[in-house]
Design a protein around this motif. Structure first.
Motif, PDB file in Angstrom:
ATOM      1  N   THR A  78      -6.263   3.831 -21.154  1.00  6.63           N
ATOM      2  CA  THR A  78      -6.057   3.938 -22.605  1.00  6.63           C
ATOM      3  C   THR A  78      -6.257   2.588 -23.273  1.00  6.63           C
ATOM      4  O   THR A  78      -6.850   2.508 -24.357  1.00  6.63           O
ATOM      5  N   ALA A  79      -5.788   1.523 -22.622  1.00  2.00           N
ATOM      6  CA  ALA A  79      -5.990   0.180 -23.170  1.00  2.00           C
ATOM      7  C   ALA A  79      -7.476  -0.141 -23.298  1.00  2.00           C
ATOM      8  O   ALA A  79      -7.923  -0.698 -24.312  1.00  2.00           O
ATOM      9  N   VAL A  80      -8.261   0.224 -22.279  1.00  2.00           N
ATOM     10  CA  VAL A  80      -9.709  -0.010 -22.316  1.00  2.00           C
ATOM     11  C   VAL A  80     -10.335   0.788 -23.454  1.00  2.00           C
ATOM     12  O   VAL A  80     -11.208   0.276 -24.175  1.00  2.00           O
ATOM     13  N   ALA A  81      -9.901   2.027 -23.629  1.00  2.62           N
ATOM     14  CA  ALA A  81     -10.447   2.863 -24.704  1.00  2.62           C
ATOM     15  C   ALA A  81     -10.146   2.259 -26.083  1.00  2.62           C
ATOM     16  O   ALA A  81     -10.969   2.332 -27.002  1.00  2.62           O
ATOM     17  N   ILE A  82      -8.982   1.660 -26.224  1.00  2.00           N
ATOM     18  CA  ILE A  82      -8.636   1.007 -27.498  1.00  2.00           C
ATOM     19  C   ILE A  82      -9.485  -0.238 -27.694  1.00  2.00           C
ATOM     20  O   ILE A  82     -10.074  -0.456 -28.750  1.00  2.00           O
ATOM     21  N   GLY A  83      -9.532  -1.086 -26.657  1.00  2.00           N
ATOM     22  CA  GLY A  83     -10.345  -2.290 -26.723  1.00  2.00           C
ATOM     23  C   GLY A  83      -9.980  -3.187 -27.893  1.00  2.00           C
ATOM     24  O   GLY A  83      -8.810  -3.356 -28.244  1.00  2.00           O
ATOM     25  N   ASN A  84     -11.006  -3.723 -28.520  1.00  2.00           N
ATOM     26  CA  ASN A  84     -10.822  -4.639 -29.653  1.00  2.00           C
ATOM     27  C   ASN A  84     -10.687  -3.928 -30.984  1.00  2.00           C
ATOM     28  O   ASN A  84     -10.722  -4.580 -32.032  1.00  2.00           O
ATOM     29  N   THR A  85     -10.516  -2.607 -30.963  1.00  2.00           N
ATOM     30  CA  THR A  85     -10.522  -1.868 -32.229  1.00  2.00           C
ATOM     31  C   THR A  85      -9.163  -1.837 -32.920  1.00  2.00           C
ATOM     32  O   THR A  85      -9.069  -1.564 -34.105  1.00  2.00           O
ATOM     33  N   ARG A  86      -8.083  -2.097 -32.151  1.00  2.00           N
ATOM     34  CA  ARG A  86      -6.736  -2.073 -32.727  1.00  2.00           C
ATOM     35  C   ARG A  86      -5.947  -3.286 -32.237  1.00  2.00           C
ATOM     36  O   ARG A  86      -6.064  -3.673 -31.074  1.00  2.00           O
ATOM     37  N   VAL A  87      -5.139  -3.843 -33.105  1.00  2.00           N
ATOM     38  CA  VAL A  87      -4.228  -4.914 -32.725  1.00  2.00           C
ATOM     39  C   VAL A  87      -2.849  -4.604 -33.283  1.00  2.00           C
ATOM     40  O   VAL A  87      -2.714  -3.908 -34.297  1.00  2.00           O
ATOM     41  N   LEU A  88      -1.840  -5.101 -32.589  1.00  2.00           N
ATOM     42  CA  LEU A  88      -0.475  -4.996 -33.080  1.00  2.00           C
ATOM     43  C   LEU A  88      -0.143  -6.290 -33.819  1.00  2.00           C
ATOM     44  O   LEU A  88      -0.180  -7.372 -33.234  1.00  2.00           O
ATOM     45  N   ARG A  89       0.176  -6.146 -35.085  1.00  2.00           N
ATOM     46  CA  ARG A  89       0.613  -7.316 -35.865  1.00  2.00           C
ATOM     47  C   ARG A  89       2.131  -7.372 -35.765  1.00  2.00           C
ATOM     48  O   ARG A  89       2.840  -6.639 -36.464  1.00  2.00           O
ATOM     49  N   VAL A  90       2.618  -8.231 -34.884  1.00  2.00           N
ATOM     50  CA  VAL A  90       4.060  -8.333 -34.662  1.00  2.00           C
ATOM     51  C   VAL A  90       4.728  -8.926 -35.895  1.00  2.00           C
ATOM     52  O   VAL A  90       5.754  -8.429 -36.377  1.00  2.00           O
ATOM     53  N   LYS A  91       4.137  -9.989 -36.400  1.00  2.00           N
ATOM     54  CA  LYS A  91       4.568 -10.606 -37.660  1.00  2.00           C
ATOM     55  C   LYS A  91       3.437 -11.511 -38.122  1.00  2.00           C
ATOM     56  O   LYS A  91       2.390 -11.603 -37.459  1.00  2.00           O
ATOM     57  N   GLU A  92       3.619 -12.156 -39.233  1.00  2.00           N
ATOM     58  CA  GLU A  92       2.560 -12.989 -39.787  1.00  2.00           C
ATOM     59  C   GLU A  92       2.119 -14.036 -38.763  1.00  2.00           C
ATOM     60  O   GLU A  92       2.934 -14.806 -38.243  1.00  2.00           O
ATOM     61  N   GLY A  93       0.830 -14.026 -38.432  1.00  2.00           N
ATOM     62  CA  GLY A  93       0.271 -15.001 -37.512  1.00  2.00           C
ATOM     63  C   GLY A  93       0.378 -14.638 -36.043  1.00  2.00           C
ATOM     64  O   GLY A  93      -0.091 -15.390 -35.187  1.00  2.00           O
TER      65      GLY A  93
END
Length: 431
Positions: free
Chosen positions: A44-59
């Motif tokens: 599943t991580a490979v399928a996501i790839g660079n298309t999604r990121v988790l923004r934990v907080k600013e920066g």
């Protein structure tokens, strides 16, 4: 809190449809549940790839890059779960390769008479490849790659083949998602990947893992960036006449393809990764989880255990994005960029499982390479009574020329190896 780690894989973290797949693979194919489930996290991580990121907080942004090892004795069925779970990605990979080979053949025919651009290879999965070739391939496949190794020990042993320490540093950069630059020796060219995404998966036996990752790779934390799915070698793997249902295999194939299609469609809108966020209660839960573990390990754990946790804790964030995407694909939640409280809780349970398996490696390595102490410290250890307080240890330490600060540092590092911590400031010698 260390007592609550029991090594049980939290299967309830997965959507029910995937739990059925994992249990059925165990019942029909003898695939240990931690192996199948962990391989599904990676796929599943490979399928996501660079298309999604988790923004934990600013920066602070997290990508779901996973390094995964299936750890077990010979014959514990490690390799087959990887091949089985990655089969949908293999099919897609083969489709890309066939399309590339056809385009390359057409290009060669046309180039004799008509100028045209040479096609670029498109892949998801790679195996036997040099680091330089991997970076070059990643330039042509910027969204995702996965390196699949039959034996992870071979991956590690190749690190110093061409340049001492260089490949290891490159893989540390890949794990962190930092930009890559590689100067090619054979030509005046610099390979650059500004936003890498490469997952790694393979198998390894416990003894080989201990030998391969002891020493510098243990001290620099590289080992604990690799998730370890473990299976007890004493578990019976008995043959039976049950077959794995085709409908479940088809479901998993469609499940992964839907994630790929959805994620790539999202990415194509703005040609950048979509940002995902924690709901407010999820954010404060996962923050409290990390802080509570830090506090508990400061009191109960050894410094080496704290270091391991600090490598593993980031995976709770990665798992949050992966589990959210799984739930979305399973129809368990409406499409949203907000990650729920329940998902955050399950992500921390997964992180605690992998913290437990990492501690097993830590214990094995420390047993194999016992500490040697200076004479005055050895005499100090022997002089301590079976039960003592911090104040008593400090007083006894002065007799051997050890400062209060040194005594407190030594007591922290020896906890769990030479002493157990029975209450605040009270210790019991391990016999």
């Amino acid at each position: 809190m260390l007592e609550k780690l029991n090594g049980a894989f939290p299967l309830n973290a997965f959507p029910k449809c995937l739990q059925e797949y994992i249990r059925t693979a165990r019942e029909t194919l003898n695939f240990p549940e931690p192996y199948t489930a962990s391989a599904m996290l990676l796929a599943t991580a490979v399928a996501i790839g660079n298309t999604r990121v988790l923004r934990v907080k600013e920066g602070w942004f997290i990508k779901p890059i996973l390094f995964l090892a299936l750890v077990g004795e010979a014959g514990t069925n490690k390799s087959h779960p990887i091949s089985f779970v990655l089969r949908p990605l293999d099919r897609i990979n083969n489709e890309h390769i066939e399309a590339y080979n056809k385009a390359l053949a057409d290009y060669r025919k046309l180039s004799e008479t008509t100028p045209s651009s040479k096609p670029k290879p498109h892949q998801i999965l790679v195996s036997d490849i040099t680091t330089e070739s991997l970076v070059l391939l990643h330039q042509n496949n910027p969204l995702r790659l996965c390196l699949r190794c039959d034996e992870l020990a071979g991956w590690i042993s190749n690190f110093n083949r061409y340049r001492k320490g260089g490949d290891e540093q490159l893989w540390l950069s890949i794990y962190s998602g930092q930009p890559l630059c590689v100067n090619r020796k054979t030509m005046d060219e610099i390979l650059s990947v500004p936003d890498p995404f490469i997952c790694v998966v393979g198998t390894i036996q416990p003894e080989i893992l201990t030998h391969t990752f002891s020493g510098e790779r243990q001290s620099n934390g590289f080992l604990y960036r690799i998730l370890q799915a473990r299976q007890d070698g004493s578990t019976k793997l008995l043959w039976n006449d049950k077959g794995f249902p085709a409908k479940l295999e088809q479901y998993w194939d469609g499940f992964l393809r839907s994630i790929l299609d959805t994620c790539d469609r999202e990415y194509s809108v703005f040609n950048t990764a979509s940002e995902y966020y924690f709901a407010e209660d999820a954010y404060f839960y996962i923050q409290d989880w990390q802080n509570n573990w830090e506090d508990a390990l400061e009191q109960e754990g050894r410094p080496s255990q704290v270091e391991v946790f600090r490598k593993i804790q980031d995976y709770a964030l990665k798992f949050s994005l992966i589990l959210h995407t799984m739930k979305e694909a399973a129809g368990g939640t409406k499409p949203s960029t907000i990650i729920s409280f329940d998902t955050a809780v399950m992500a921390t349970l997964l992180a605690e499982y992998f913290f437990f398996t990492a501690l097993q490696s830590l214990d094995a390595i420390e047993e194999q390479t016992p500490q040697r102490y200076p004479r005055n410290q050895t005499d100090f250890i022997n002089a301590l009574p079976d039960r003592f307080t911090t104040a008593e240890a400090v007083e006894k330490g002065r007799e051997y020329g050890l400062s209060e600060r040194t005594i407190k540092r030594l007591l922290a590092s020896w906890k769990g190896r030479l002493f157990t911590w029975s209450a605040h400031g009270r210790y019991v010698k391990i016999r």
